[in-house]
Design a protein around this motif. Sequence first.
Motif, PDB file in Angstrom:
ATOM      1  N   PHE A  38       0.890  -0.821   0.059  1.00 45.11           N
ATOM      2  CA  PHE A  38      -0.272   0.231  -0.027  1.00 45.11           C
ATOM      3  C   PHE A  38       1.011   1.207   0.492  1.00 45.11           C
ATOM      4  O   PHE A  38      -0.170   2.520  -0.460  1.00 45.11           O
ATOM      5  N   LEU A  39       2.140   0.972   0.271  1.00 42.87           N
ATOM      6  CA  LEU A  39       3.221   2.549   0.239  1.00 42.87           C
ATOM      7  C   LEU A  39       2.640   3.653   0.972  1.00 42.87           C
ATOM      8  O   LEU A  39       2.400   4.646   0.463  1.00 42.87           O
ATOM      9  N   ILE A  40       2.548   3.131   2.141  1.00 47.75           N
ATOM     10  CA  ILE A  40       1.690   4.311   3.137  1.00 47.75           C
ATOM     11  C   ILE A  40       3.047   4.456   3.436  1.00 47.75           C
ATOM     12  O   ILE A  40       2.635   6.187   4.687  1.00 47.75           O
ATOM     13  N   SER A  41       4.071   4.613   3.992  1.00 44.80           N
ATOM     14  CA  SER A  41       5.311   4.650   4.324  1.00 44.80           C
ATOM     15  C   SER A  41       6.692   4.770   2.985  1.00 44.80           C
ATOM     16  O   SER A  41       6.568   4.277   2.323  1.00 44.80           O
ATOM     17  N   GLU A  42       7.357   5.655   2.928  1.00 44.89           N
ATOM     18  CA  GLU A  42       8.587   6.018   2.545  1.00 44.89           C
ATOM     19  C   GLU A  42       9.501   4.574   2.819  1.00 44.89           C
ATOM     20  O   GLU A  42       9.901   3.789   1.732  1.00 44.89           O
ATOM     21  N   GLY A  43       8.819   4.020   4.268  1.00 42.96           N
ATOM     22  CA  GLY A  43       9.758   2.831   4.220  1.00 42.96           C
ATOM     23  C   GLY A  43       9.251   1.688   4.136  1.00 42.96           C
ATOM     24  O   GLY A  43       9.946   0.331   3.157  1.00 42.96           O
ATOM     25  N   ASP A  44       8.251   1.345   3.386  1.00 44.52           N
ATOM     26  CA  ASP A  44       7.641   0.587   2.436  1.00 44.52           C
ATOM     27  C   ASP A  44       8.027   0.488   0.757  1.00 44.52           C
ATOM     28  O   ASP A  44       8.338  -0.348   0.509  1.00 44.52           O
ATOM     29  N   ALA A  45       7.543   2.075   0.898  1.00 44.03           N
ATOM     30  CA  ALA A  45       8.969   1.841  -0.468  1.00 44.03           C
ATOM     31  C   ALA A  45      10.391   1.635  -1.206  1.00 44.03           C
ATOM     32  O   ALA A  45      10.395   0.325  -1.934  1.00 44.03           O
TER      33      ALA A  45
END
Length: 238
Positions: free
Chosen positions: A218-225
């Motif tokens: 869902f890429l809700i944070s830069e950490g996810d990306a």
Amino acid sequence: MPRPLIGVTLDAEKPGGYSKFPWYALRQNYLDAIDAAGGLAVALPHEPDRVGDYLERINALVVTGGAFDVDPAYYGGGPAHATVVTKDRRTAFEFAVTRGALDRNKPVLGICGGQQLLHVVLGGTLIQHIPDAVAAALAHEQPNPRDEPGHIVTVARGTQLHGIVGADELAVNSAHHQAAADAPDGVVVNATAPDGVIEGIEAPRYRFCIGVQWHPEFLISEGDARLFRAFLGAAAAP
């Protein structure tokens, strides 16, 4: 250079809803996140006899989540809790393809239920139902939409995950009632929720073996990306 080929596991549904016949399901944003990070995604049907063929072709593996559970027989968990729902063919396939990917040292990313499956493949056990096992547990099946944070996790310093996301805390979404229960030999807990529930694992003996309990697609944070980019970087490495 050609994009690395990323095998992505599917969910399976009985007849009804989309089709009068059995059908596979996969949320689009899993594939979108892989594409955005530089990969070429391919869905893997549940064919245990084709595991070797898939592994000859893919460069890395994403084990996805779903509204079901790993049969406790896989980890000596005793009788199944009343809330446990299994999908036997899916789990048999995912267990075999995940173990095969690790045996070949291909990068593996486990997401939500995929993290739980990965944990079991690595020799771990699971909490079958968090509300019955954890005092004052958070709402790990968050009531708000999945594209919003449900709680934070603390990321352990010195772990591969911490090096990737570059943060001590992440805001994450949450859609699970089970979780990893332990840290067997070779497995490092890299993220925890405020109530102590394990939210992430990694196995440093492999070049990339990380499982997270939330849904980074869902890429809700830069950490996810960053997590997807690191996974694709490992997949592209010779």
